[in-house]
Design an enzyme around this catalytic site. Structure first.
Site: not given
Length: 310
Positions: A243, A129, A236, A209, A190
């Site tokens: 989900c 990442d 968060c 977000c 979600c």
């Protein structure tokens, strides 16, 4: 390396190394719809001030530019769902950051896995990442899972609490995996439970977000974010917690990803009086260091001023 590597042997080794899943996709430019979406998302400011997402867009959309001659992308997933969480009623930290920083753990395992592909690092690139590559896109292309409405990669039978890693290599595979057909159906949990509406539009709004606000944002918290923090002071997980695919998540067996005894012992009063030295000891080698002491204390002060948001 001229002959194709054995996909079955590679996947068996990935499982032995502690990965839950491993898939292989052909290295090629991302599809036209994905490239268009990414460019439009950037143009709409969906990335907020995360400039690194705007850098090297050409490589992000075409891994053959990331590694000239690339032929295959090996994608792996390792669970971070903790077997032990912070006590209910106390301040919370996103599950991915409860243990040690995942970058080193995943990359070390990728190096071991890569020995089955080639003898030289010139023929591959390891990604965790920090490299410009669309990780979830390639995980879906490699058949590991599918991208849900919460923008997370969902692995059937495992959930979405997974770290991803990739090996981009010039080696050919003897087999390439196909994408899965699963999807979210009509489920919108979600979207409905996102406290700030970050998931509500076609373009994910990073600035709304809470993960962006409490981790990447270096300025004051947005008033809406401050109002919706609840008891989470770093990140968060709400879009993952609601989900259905996470109703029985695959718990991590990786010791490095479990919270320390010191972290489990923290209480609200401890957080609110946290010193710089205590912060350094508590979060040495963890992802929480990304928010820095000042950012974490900003979050704690905001959370302390609001009632817990259930």
């Amino acid at each position: 390396m001229n002959s194709a590597f054995s996909s079955s042997r590679l996947k068996a080794e990935a499982i032995r190394l502690g990965f839950f899943a491993c898939g292989i996709a052909k290295a090629e430019p991302v599809d036209a719809d994905t490239a268009m979406y990414y460019r439009q998302w950037m143009a709409a400011g969906g990335h907020a001030d995360m400039q690194y997402l705007a850098d090297h867009v050409d490589k992000r959309l075409d891994p053959t530019l990331l590694l000239p001659g690339a032929r295959s992308i090996v994608v792996v997933a390792m669970s971070y769902a903790p077997a032990c969480r912070l006590p209910d009623g106390e301040y919370q930290i996103a599950a991915y950051a409860l243990g040690l920083d995942y970058h080193g753990v995943i990359k070390q395992r990728l190096r071991q896995l890569a020995t089955l592909l080639t003898d030289t690092t010139d023929d591959l690139k390891l990604c965790v990442d920090t490299v410009p590559i669309l990780e979830r896109y390639w995980a879906a292309k490699a058949g590991i899972g599918f991208i849900g409405r919460n923008r997370q990669l969902i692995i059937p039978g495992g959930g979405s609490m997974f770290f991803l890693g990739e090996i981009v290599t010039t080696a050919l595979s003897d087999h390439y995996d196909a994408p899965l057909s699963q999807h979210c159906g009509r489920c919108r949990r979600c979207i409905d439970h996102c406290p700030t509406g970050a998931l509500a539009s076609d373009f994910f709004n990073s600035e709304r977000c809470l993960s962006y606000q409490t981790i990447e944002n270096r300025g004051p918290l947005d008033p809406m974010a401050a109002d919706k923090l609840g008891d989470c002071i770093y990140g968060c997980d709400r879009c993952q917690q609601v989900c259905p695919w996470n109703s029985n998540p695959l718990l991590s067996k990786e010791k490095a990803f479990q919270p320390s005894e010191a972290l489990l012992a923290m209480r609200r009063s401890d957080w609110e009086q946290l010193t710089v030295d205590e912060y350094r000891r508590l979060f040495k080698g963890t992802a929480v260091k990304r928010a820095k002491y000042e950012g974490l204390m900003r979050n704690i002060r905001a959370a302390a001023e609001k009632p817990v948001d259930k």
